[in-house]
Design a protein around this motif. Structure first.
Motif, PDB file in Angstrom:
ATOM      1  N   LEU A   1       0.827  -1.201   0.000  1.00  0.00           N
ATOM      2  CA  LEU A   1       0.000   0.000   0.000  1.00  0.00           C
ATOM      3  C   LEU A   1       0.866   1.258   0.000  1.00  0.00           C
ATOM      4  O   LEU A   1       1.964   1.256   0.573  1.00  0.00           O
ATOM      5  CB  LEU A   1      -0.926   0.010   1.216  1.00  0.00           C
ATOM      6  N   PRO A   2       0.371   2.325  -0.626  1.00  0.00           N
ATOM      7  CA  PRO A   2       1.110   3.589  -0.559  1.00  0.00           C
ATOM      8  C   PRO A   2       1.184   4.092   0.875  1.00  0.00           C
ATOM      9  O   PRO A   2       0.410   3.683   1.739  1.00  0.00           O
ATOM     10  CB  PRO A   2       0.292   4.526  -1.452  1.00  0.00           C
TER      11      PRO A   2
ATOM     12  N   ASN B   1       1.835   7.627   3.560  1.00  0.00           N
ATOM     13  CA  ASN B   1       1.604   9.064   3.637  1.00  0.00           C
ATOM     14  C   ASN B   1       2.660   9.660   4.557  1.00  0.00           C
ATOM     15  O   ASN B   1       2.632   9.451   5.771  1.00  0.00           O
ATOM     16  CB  ASN B   1       0.204   9.367   4.160  1.00  0.00           C
TER      17      ASN B   1
ATOM     18  N   THR C   1      -2.923   1.368  -6.083  1.00  0.00           N
ATOM     19  CA  THR C   1      -2.898   2.788  -6.458  1.00  0.00           C
ATOM     20  C   THR C   1      -4.266   3.341  -6.831  1.00  0.00           C
ATOM     21  O   THR C   1      -4.648   4.422  -6.352  1.00  0.00           O
ATOM     22  CB  THR C   1      -1.892   3.026  -7.597  1.00  0.00           C
TER      23      THR C   1
ATOM     24  N   PHE D   1      -6.137   3.808  -3.395  1.00  0.00           N
ATOM     25  CA  PHE D   1      -5.621   4.694  -2.354  1.00  0.00           C
ATOM     26  C   PHE D   1      -4.866   5.918  -2.870  1.00  0.00           C
ATOM     27  O   PHE D   1      -4.607   6.841  -2.099  1.00  0.00           O
ATOM     28  CB  PHE D   1      -4.705   3.911  -1.416  1.00  0.00           C
TER      29      PHE D   1
ATOM     30  N   GLU E   1       0.049   8.428  -3.248  1.00  0.00           N
ATOM     31  CA  GLU E   1       0.334   8.567  -1.827  1.00  0.00           C
ATOM     32  C   GLU E   1      -0.953   8.247  -1.086  1.00  0.00           C
ATOM     33  O   GLU E   1      -2.035   8.587  -1.555  1.00  0.00           O
ATOM     34  CB  GLU E   1       0.783   9.989  -1.493  1.00  0.00           C
ATOM     35  N   LEU E   2      -0.822   7.559   0.050  1.00  0.00           N
ATOM     36  CA  LEU E   2      -2.012   7.163   0.796  1.00  0.00           C
ATOM     37  C   LEU E   2      -2.849   8.387   1.148  1.00  0.00           C
ATOM     38  O   LEU E   2      -2.378   9.302   1.839  1.00  0.00           O
ATOM     39  CB  LEU E   2      -1.596   6.405   2.055  1.00  0.00           C
ATOM     40  N   ASP E   3      -4.064   8.411   0.642  1.00  0.00           N
ATOM     41  CA  ASP E   3      -4.968   9.537   0.849  1.00  0.00           C
ATOM     42  C   ASP E   3      -5.120   9.812   2.347  1.00  0.00           C
ATOM     43  O   ASP E   3      -5.446   8.899   3.109  1.00  0.00           O
ATOM     44  CB  ASP E   3      -6.327   9.195   0.223  1.00  0.00           C
TER      45      ASP E   3
ATOM     46  N   THR F   1      -6.282   7.312   6.319  1.00  0.00           N
ATOM     47  CA  THR F   1      -5.299   6.837   7.296  1.00  0.00           C
ATOM     48  C   THR F   1      -5.142   7.848   8.418  1.00  0.00           C
ATOM     49  O   THR F   1      -5.348   9.052   8.225  1.00  0.00           O
ATOM     50  CB  THR F   1      -3.929   6.592   6.635  1.00  0.00           C
TER      51      THR F   1
ATOM     52  N   PRO G   1      -4.798   1.693   6.915  1.00  0.00           N
ATOM     53  CA  PRO G   1      -6.072   2.337   6.597  1.00  0.00           C
ATOM     54  C   PRO G   1      -6.887   2.580   7.857  1.00  0.00           C
ATOM     55  O   PRO G   1      -6.778   1.845   8.839  1.00  0.00           O
ATOM     56  CB  PRO G   1      -6.766   1.307   5.681  1.00  0.00           C
TER      57      PRO G   1
ATOM     58  N   GLY H   1     -10.756   3.887   4.901  1.00  0.00           N
ATOM     59  CA  GLY H   1      -9.771   3.243   4.042  1.00  0.00           C
ATOM     60  C   GLY H   1     -10.048   1.762   3.849  1.00  0.00           C
ATOM     61  O   GLY H   1      -9.945   1.234   2.742  1.00  0.00           O
TER      62      GLY H   1
ATOM     63  N   TRP I   1     -10.911  -0.225   0.463  1.00  0.00           N
ATOM     64  CA  TRP I   1     -10.142  -1.403   0.075  1.00  0.00           C
ATOM     65  C   TRP I   1     -11.072  -2.581  -0.198  1.00  0.00           C
ATOM     66  O   TRP I   1     -10.906  -3.305  -1.192  1.00  0.00           O
ATOM     67  CB  TRP I   1      -9.141  -1.739   1.177  1.00  0.00           C
TER      68      TRP I   1
END
Length: 227
Positions: free
Chosen positions: A139-140, A142, A181, A184, A187-189, A193, A199, A203, A207
Protein backbone atom coordinates in the motif's frame (compact mmCIF):
# COMPACT_ATOMS: atom_id res chain seq x y z
CA UNK A 1 11.74 -8.08 -14.61
CA UNK A 2 9.36 -10.93 -15.52
CA UNK A 3 12.24 -13.11 -16.70
CA UNK A 4 14.14 -12.47 -13.48
CA UNK A 5 11.12 -13.36 -11.33
CA UNK A 6 10.42 -16.49 -13.33
CA UNK A 7 14.03 -17.48 -12.63
CA UNK A 8 13.45 -16.89 -8.91
CA UNK A 9 10.30 -19.03 -9.08
CA UNK A 10 12.15 -21.90 -10.73
CA UNK A 11 14.86 -21.80 -8.09
CA UNK A 12 12.28 -21.67 -5.32
CA UNK A 13 10.48 -24.68 -6.76
CA UNK A 14 13.75 -26.57 -6.85
CA UNK A 15 14.53 -25.61 -3.27
CA UNK A 16 17.63 -23.70 -4.37
CA UNK A 17 16.61 -20.30 -3.04
CA UNK A 18 15.81 -19.75 0.61
CA UNK A 19 14.21 -16.68 2.06
CA UNK A 20 16.28 -14.19 4.01
CA UNK A 21 16.69 -15.60 7.56
CA UNK A 22 13.65 -15.00 9.71
CA UNK A 23 13.67 -12.26 12.32
CA UNK A 24 13.58 -13.09 16.06
CA UNK A 25 9.94 -11.99 16.19
CA UNK A 26 8.91 -15.15 14.36
CA UNK A 27 10.16 -17.28 17.25
CA UNK A 28 8.78 -15.05 20.01
CA UNK A 29 6.16 -16.25 22.47
CA UNK A 30 3.75 -13.58 21.24
CA UNK A 31 3.98 -14.61 17.61
CA UNK A 32 3.93 -18.36 18.23
CA UNK A 33 0.97 -17.98 20.58
CA UNK A 34 -1.08 -16.45 17.77
CA UNK A 35 0.06 -19.16 15.37
CA UNK A 36 -1.00 -21.82 17.89
CA UNK A 37 -4.42 -20.20 18.27
CA UNK A 38 -5.02 -20.18 14.52
CA UNK A 39 -3.94 -23.82 14.32
CA UNK A 40 -6.51 -24.77 16.98
CA UNK A 41 -9.41 -23.29 15.01
CA UNK A 42 -11.69 -25.61 13.01
CA UNK A 43 -11.39 -26.08 9.28
CA UNK A 44 -13.47 -23.80 7.08
CA UNK A 45 -13.38 -25.43 3.69
CA UNK A 46 -13.81 -23.09 0.76
CA UNK A 47 -13.19 -19.91 2.74
CA UNK A 48 -11.47 -16.83 1.41
CA UNK A 49 -8.40 -16.56 3.64
CA UNK A 50 -6.80 -13.17 4.26
CA UNK A 51 -3.19 -13.51 5.39
CA UNK A 52 -0.43 -11.08 6.19
CA UNK A 53 0.65 -8.45 8.70
CA UNK A 54 -1.15 -5.77 10.72
CA UNK A 55 -2.79 -4.38 7.58
CA UNK A 56 -4.77 -7.63 7.46
CA UNK A 57 -4.91 -8.15 11.23
CA UNK A 58 -6.87 -4.87 11.58
CA UNK A 59 -9.10 -5.57 8.56
CA UNK A 60 -12.63 -6.60 9.72
CA UNK A 61 -13.11 -8.88 6.73
CA UNK A 62 -15.94 -10.81 8.37
CA UNK A 63 -17.89 -7.54 8.48
CA UNK A 64 -17.09 -6.21 5.04
CA UNK A 65 -17.58 -9.39 3.01
CA UNK A 66 -20.82 -10.81 4.44
CA UNK A 67 -22.11 -13.38 3.53
CA UNK A 68 -18.88 -14.76 2.02
CA UNK A 69 -17.07 -17.22 4.27
CA UNK A 70 -13.82 -15.49 5.21
CA UNK A 71 -10.97 -16.06 7.63
CA UNK A 72 -8.58 -13.42 8.92
CA UNK A 73 -5.11 -14.85 9.39
CA UNK A 74 -3.26 -11.58 9.81
CA UNK A 75 -0.60 -11.18 12.49
CA UNK A 76 0.65 -7.74 13.42
CA UNK A 77 4.36 -7.45 12.67
CA UNK A 78 4.44 -10.41 10.32
CA UNK A 79 6.76 -10.68 7.37
CA UNK A 80 6.91 -12.74 4.20
CA UNK A 81 8.91 -15.51 5.85
CA UNK A 82 6.33 -15.75 8.62
CA UNK A 83 3.46 -16.25 6.20
CA UNK A 84 5.59 -18.81 4.35
CA UNK A 85 6.05 -20.76 7.57
CA UNK A 86 2.28 -20.63 8.07
CA UNK A 87 1.45 -21.84 4.56
CA UNK A 88 0.23 -25.28 5.62
CA UNK A 89 -2.20 -23.75 8.14
CA UNK A 90 -3.63 -21.51 5.42
CA UNK A 91 -3.95 -24.35 2.92
CA UNK A 92 -5.71 -26.74 5.30
CA UNK A 93 -8.93 -24.78 4.78
CA UNK A 94 -8.84 -25.63 1.06
CA UNK A 95 -9.42 -21.94 0.36
CA UNK A 96 -11.07 -20.75 -2.80
CA UNK A 97 -8.73 -17.76 -2.53
CA UNK A 98 -5.84 -16.58 -0.36
CA UNK A 99 -5.51 -12.80 -0.20
CA UNK A 100 -1.96 -11.75 0.67
CA UNK A 101 -0.91 -8.40 2.09
CA UNK A 102 2.59 -8.68 3.46
CA UNK A 103 6.00 -7.17 2.85
CA UNK A 104 5.90 -3.67 4.28
CA UNK A 105 7.64 -4.83 7.48
CA UNK A 106 10.30 -6.50 5.34
CA UNK A 107 10.87 -3.13 3.69
CA UNK A 108 10.52 -0.66 6.57
CA UNK A 109 11.75 -2.64 9.59
CA UNK A 110 13.96 -5.42 8.25
CA UNK A 111 15.31 -3.18 5.47
CA UNK A 112 15.28 -5.92 2.88
CA UNK A 113 15.91 -4.99 -0.71
CA UNK A 114 13.28 -5.31 -3.43
CA UNK A 115 15.20 -8.27 -4.84
CA UNK A 116 15.15 -10.06 -1.47
CA UNK A 117 11.44 -9.30 -1.00
CA UNK A 118 10.52 -10.58 -4.45
CA UNK A 119 12.62 -13.72 -4.02
CA UNK A 120 10.84 -14.42 -0.74
CA UNK A 121 7.49 -13.88 -2.43
CA UNK A 122 8.37 -16.45 -5.09
CA UNK A 123 9.11 -18.96 -2.32
CA UNK A 124 5.82 -18.12 -0.60
CA UNK A 125 3.77 -18.60 -3.76
CA UNK A 126 5.40 -21.98 -4.35
CA UNK A 127 4.42 -23.01 -0.82
CA UNK A 128 0.80 -21.93 -1.38
CA UNK A 129 0.29 -23.92 -4.59
CA UNK A 130 -2.20 -25.04 -5.83
CA UNK A 131 -4.38 -22.46 -4.02
CA UNK A 132 -5.55 -19.41 -5.98
CA UNK A 133 -3.78 -16.34 -4.63
CA UNK A 134 -4.42 -12.61 -4.85
CA UNK A 135 -1.19 -10.73 -4.21
CA UNK A 136 -1.90 -7.20 -2.96
CA UNK A 137 0.75 -4.65 -3.77
CA UNK A 138 2.40 -2.77 -0.93
CA UNK A 139 0.00 0.00 0.00
CA UNK A 140 1.11 3.59 -0.56
CA UNK A 141 2.35 5.56 2.43
CA UNK A 142 1.60 9.06 3.64
CA UNK A 143 4.74 10.92 4.73
CA UNK A 144 2.90 13.75 6.46
CA UNK A 145 0.84 11.35 8.58
CA UNK A 146 3.65 8.87 9.28
CA UNK A 147 3.83 7.77 12.92
CA UNK A 148 6.91 5.83 14.04
CA UNK A 149 8.60 5.71 10.63
CA UNK A 150 9.88 8.05 7.95
CA UNK A 151 9.01 7.90 4.28
CA UNK A 152 12.20 8.64 2.36
CA UNK A 153 12.59 8.81 -1.44
CA UNK A 154 14.58 5.57 -1.24
CA UNK A 155 11.75 3.78 0.58
CA UNK A 156 9.17 5.00 -1.90
CA UNK A 157 11.36 3.96 -4.85
CA UNK A 158 11.80 0.50 -3.32
CA UNK A 159 8.06 0.17 -2.63
CA UNK A 160 7.25 0.96 -6.25
CA UNK A 161 9.91 -1.48 -7.47
CA UNK A 162 8.46 -4.23 -5.28
CA UNK A 163 5.00 -3.62 -6.69
CA UNK A 164 6.27 -3.78 -10.26
CA UNK A 165 7.80 -7.14 -9.40
CA UNK A 166 4.66 -8.40 -7.66
CA UNK A 167 2.61 -7.51 -10.72
CA UNK A 168 5.00 -9.61 -12.79
CA UNK A 169 4.22 -12.64 -10.60
CA UNK A 170 0.73 -12.91 -12.13
CA UNK A 171 0.52 -16.17 -14.04
CA UNK A 172 -2.83 -15.73 -15.79
CA UNK A 173 -4.19 -18.81 -14.00
CA UNK A 174 -4.27 -18.85 -10.20
CA UNK A 175 -2.11 -15.88 -9.22
CA UNK A 176 -3.47 -12.36 -9.66
CA UNK A 177 -2.26 -8.94 -8.53
CA UNK A 178 -4.21 -6.17 -6.82
CA UNK A 179 -2.85 -2.72 -7.62
CA UNK A 180 -3.51 -0.48 -4.59
CA UNK A 181 -2.90 2.79 -6.46
CA UNK A 182 -6.38 3.21 -7.99
CA UNK A 183 -7.90 2.58 -4.55
CA UNK A 184 -5.62 4.69 -2.35
CA UNK A 185 -3.69 7.01 -4.69
CA UNK A 186 0.03 7.37 -5.43
CA UNK A 187 0.33 8.57 -1.83
CA UNK A 188 -2.01 7.16 0.80
CA UNK A 189 -4.97 9.54 0.85
CA UNK A 190 -5.01 11.34 4.24
CA UNK A 191 -8.75 10.69 4.41
CA UNK A 192 -7.95 6.97 4.54
CA UNK A 193 -5.30 6.84 7.30
CA UNK A 194 -4.40 8.21 10.71
CA UNK A 195 -0.81 6.97 10.95
CA UNK A 196 0.38 7.10 7.35
CA UNK A 197 0.53 3.31 7.03
CA UNK A 198 -2.67 1.58 8.13
CA UNK A 199 -6.07 2.34 6.60
CA UNK A 200 -8.70 3.82 8.87
CA UNK A 201 -12.36 2.79 8.71
CA UNK A 202 -12.98 4.67 5.47
CA UNK A 203 -9.77 3.24 4.04
CA UNK A 204 -10.73 -0.34 4.81
CA UNK A 205 -14.17 0.25 3.32
CA UNK A 206 -12.53 1.55 0.16
CA UNK A 207 -10.14 -1.40 0.07
CA UNK A 208 -13.01 -3.86 0.48
CA UNK A 209 -14.78 -2.29 -2.50
CA UNK A 210 -11.65 -2.74 -4.59
CA UNK A 211 -11.27 -6.38 -3.55
CA UNK A 212 -14.84 -7.51 -4.25
CA UNK A 213 -14.33 -8.19 -7.98
CA UNK A 214 -11.48 -10.55 -7.10
CA UNK A 215 -13.70 -12.47 -4.69
CA UNK A 216 -16.16 -12.83 -7.56
CA UNK A 217 -13.31 -14.18 -9.67
CA UNK A 218 -12.56 -16.71 -6.94
CA UNK A 219 -16.21 -17.82 -6.95
CA UNK A 220 -16.02 -18.33 -10.71
CA UNK A 221 -12.76 -20.21 -10.34
CA UNK A 222 -14.30 -22.50 -7.73
CA UNK A 223 -17.29 -23.16 -9.94
CA UNK A 224 -19.92 -22.08 -7.45
CA UNK A 225 -20.49 -19.20 -5.00
CA UNK A 226 -20.28 -19.79 -1.28
CA UNK A 227 -22.86 -17.14 -0.51
Amino acid sequence: MRQRLCFFSLLAAAGLVSAVPASPYLTSATYLGIVDTYAACPDKYGAVVFAGDSLIDRFPVDEFFVPTIVLNRGISGDEIEGVTLRAAELKRHRPRLIVLQVGINDLLILQRTPTQILTDYAVLLEKLKPCPVLVCGLLPLNAARAVGFTVTPAIETARVEVNVGLKALEDGLIVRYFDPTPTFGEELDPNFTRDGLHPNGAGYRRWAEGLRPYLKWAEWLAGKPNA
